[in-house]
Design a protein around this motif. Structure first.
Motif, PDB file in Angstrom:
ATOM      1  N   UNK A 258       0.841  -1.197   0.000  1.00  0.00           N
ATOM      2  CA  UNK A 258       0.000   0.000   0.000  1.00  0.00           C
ATOM      3  C   UNK A 258       0.876   1.247   0.000  1.00  0.00           C
ATOM      4  N   UNK A 259       0.235   2.382  -0.319  1.00  0.00           N
ATOM      5  CA  UNK A 259       0.961   3.649  -0.302  1.00  0.00           C
ATOM      6  C   UNK A 259       1.427   4.024   1.099  1.00  0.00           C
ATOM      7  N   UNK A 260       0.669   3.645   2.119  1.00  0.00           N
ATOM      8  CA  UNK A 260       1.003   4.043   3.483  1.00  0.00           C
ATOM      9  C   UNK A 260       2.322   3.432   3.937  1.00  0.00           C
ATOM     10  N   UNK A 261       2.703   2.305   3.404  1.00  0.00           N
ATOM     11  CA  UNK A 261       3.986   1.708   3.769  1.00  0.00           C
ATOM     12  C   UNK A 261       5.163   2.542   3.286  1.00  0.00           C
ATOM     13  N   UNK A 262       4.932   3.391   2.285  1.00  0.00           N
ATOM     14  CA  UNK A 262       5.975   4.284   1.788  1.00  0.00           C
ATOM     15  C   UNK A 262       5.863   5.685   2.365  1.00  0.00           C
ATOM     16  N   UNK A 263       4.652   6.095   2.725  1.00  0.00           N
ATOM     17  CA  UNK A 263       4.447   7.458   3.215  1.00  0.00           C
ATOM     18  C   UNK A 263       4.842   7.584   4.683  1.00  0.00           C
ATOM     19  N   UNK A 264       4.410   6.658   5.509  1.00  0.00           N
ATOM     20  CA  UNK A 264       4.610   6.782   6.954  1.00  0.00           C
ATOM     21  C   UNK A 264       6.080   6.785   7.365  1.00  0.00           C
ATOM     22  N   UNK A 265       6.969   5.954   6.792  1.00  0.00           N
ATOM     23  CA  UNK A 265       8.373   6.041   7.208  1.00  0.00           C
ATOM     24  C   UNK A 265       9.028   7.373   6.897  1.00  0.00           C
TER      25      UNK A 265
END
Length: 290
Positions: A154-161
């Motif tokens: 998902x996109x969140x795996x790239x955005x949150x870090x």
């Protein structure tokens, strides 16, 4: 009675100082030119190679004018590779990373600049420690964490870090410290809360810092390769760097198409930097970071 006048030492030192300044400026200009050539030569070579045919590149790789130039490689790369999807994924991930990074890092910088709370020194130490850890050392624990949260792919795996950016926190902290303390105290006397001071007083002032953090976050998010390679497993959900790496095939390398795709991949970054370079310089100069 005659007087003996002493020779002025400043007369000889003046021209030496001027010549030294000119020599230093010339040395800086030479170094700047060399660094510009070091960067421009691969860039120009990639563009020239993308305009050639694969046959001419294989036969005469060091002759940039052999075989003529055409835009066939760009047309082939755009129609046969999902570059549009890679562009969209990178833009969405970069935009989300910019929004969340500016929001959370500005609040963290505001708290470190103005608030006094228990454990503040420990928090500053943890943020500083984040600057010392290489990105590769965090890959395994992050992968286990996001797999347990079912966020892989998902996109969140790239955005949150990317939200936890110590450099961005220190940029905002340095800028907030430059705001006159009397302005903050006047707002507090008028009954404004810390949230209102942050939202209506500090954030409108720190536009250079916001522009700097936004541009640097977008560039780092666009250029990220290792973490998106591990997290995104579908071809259409990949970002531009990961998608470009998948084009390289050891058995049959299409040099022109690969170079054309690479040029299409880094052109947005060049455009972003050329448009917002004044904001980057202004933000770094205002925050006092070298």
């Amino acid at each position: 009675m005659s007087t003996i006048t002493q020779p002025r030492r400043t007369t000889a030192a003046g021209p030496r100082t001027v010549n030294g300044a000119k020599l230093f400026n010339q040395l800086c200009a030479v170094c700047l030119t060399l660094f510009a050539l070091i960067w421009l030569v691969p860039f120009a070579w990639a563009i020239i190679t993308s305009l050639r045919t694969d046959g001419s590149i294989t036969q005469k790789p060091l002759s940039p004018f052999a075989g003529g130039w055409s835009l066939h490689a760009y047309s082939y790369a755009w129609h046969n590779y999902p570059i549009g999807s890679w562009y969209l994924n990178s833009l969405v991930i970069g935009a989300l990373a910019v929004v969340f990074t500016v929001a959370f890092c500005s609040m963290a910088g505001f708290a470190l600049a103005f608030l006094r709370f228990p454990g503040r020194v420990a928090v500053v130490g943890l943020v500083t420690a984040g600057l010392m850890l290489p990105t590769e050392a965090l890959v395994l624990p992050q992968f286990v964490e996001y797999r347990s949260l079912h966020l892989l792919g998902t996109y969140w795996a790239l955005v949150l870090p990317s939200v936890a950016a110590p450099v961005s926190v220190f940029i905002f902290q340095a800028f907030f410290k430059g705001i006159p303390r009397a302005l903050i105290e006047a707002a507090r006397i008028d009954g404004a809360s810390w949230w209102r001071i942050y939202r209506t007083v500090c954030m409108p002032i720190c536009r250079p810092a916001i522009a700097t953090v936004s541009i640097l976050t977008f560039i780092s998010s666009w250029n990220a390769f290792l973490w998106p390679l591990l997290v995104l497993n579908q071809t259409k959900s990949q970002t531009v760097p990961v998608g470009l790496a998948s084009l390289v095939n050891n058995s049959n390398i299409q040099y022109a198409e690969v170079m054309a795709s690479s040029v299409l991949g880094f052109l947005p970054l060049i455009a972003v930097f050329l448009v917002f370079q004044r904001q980057i310089v202004q933000g770094v100069a205002t925050t006092g970071l070298k």
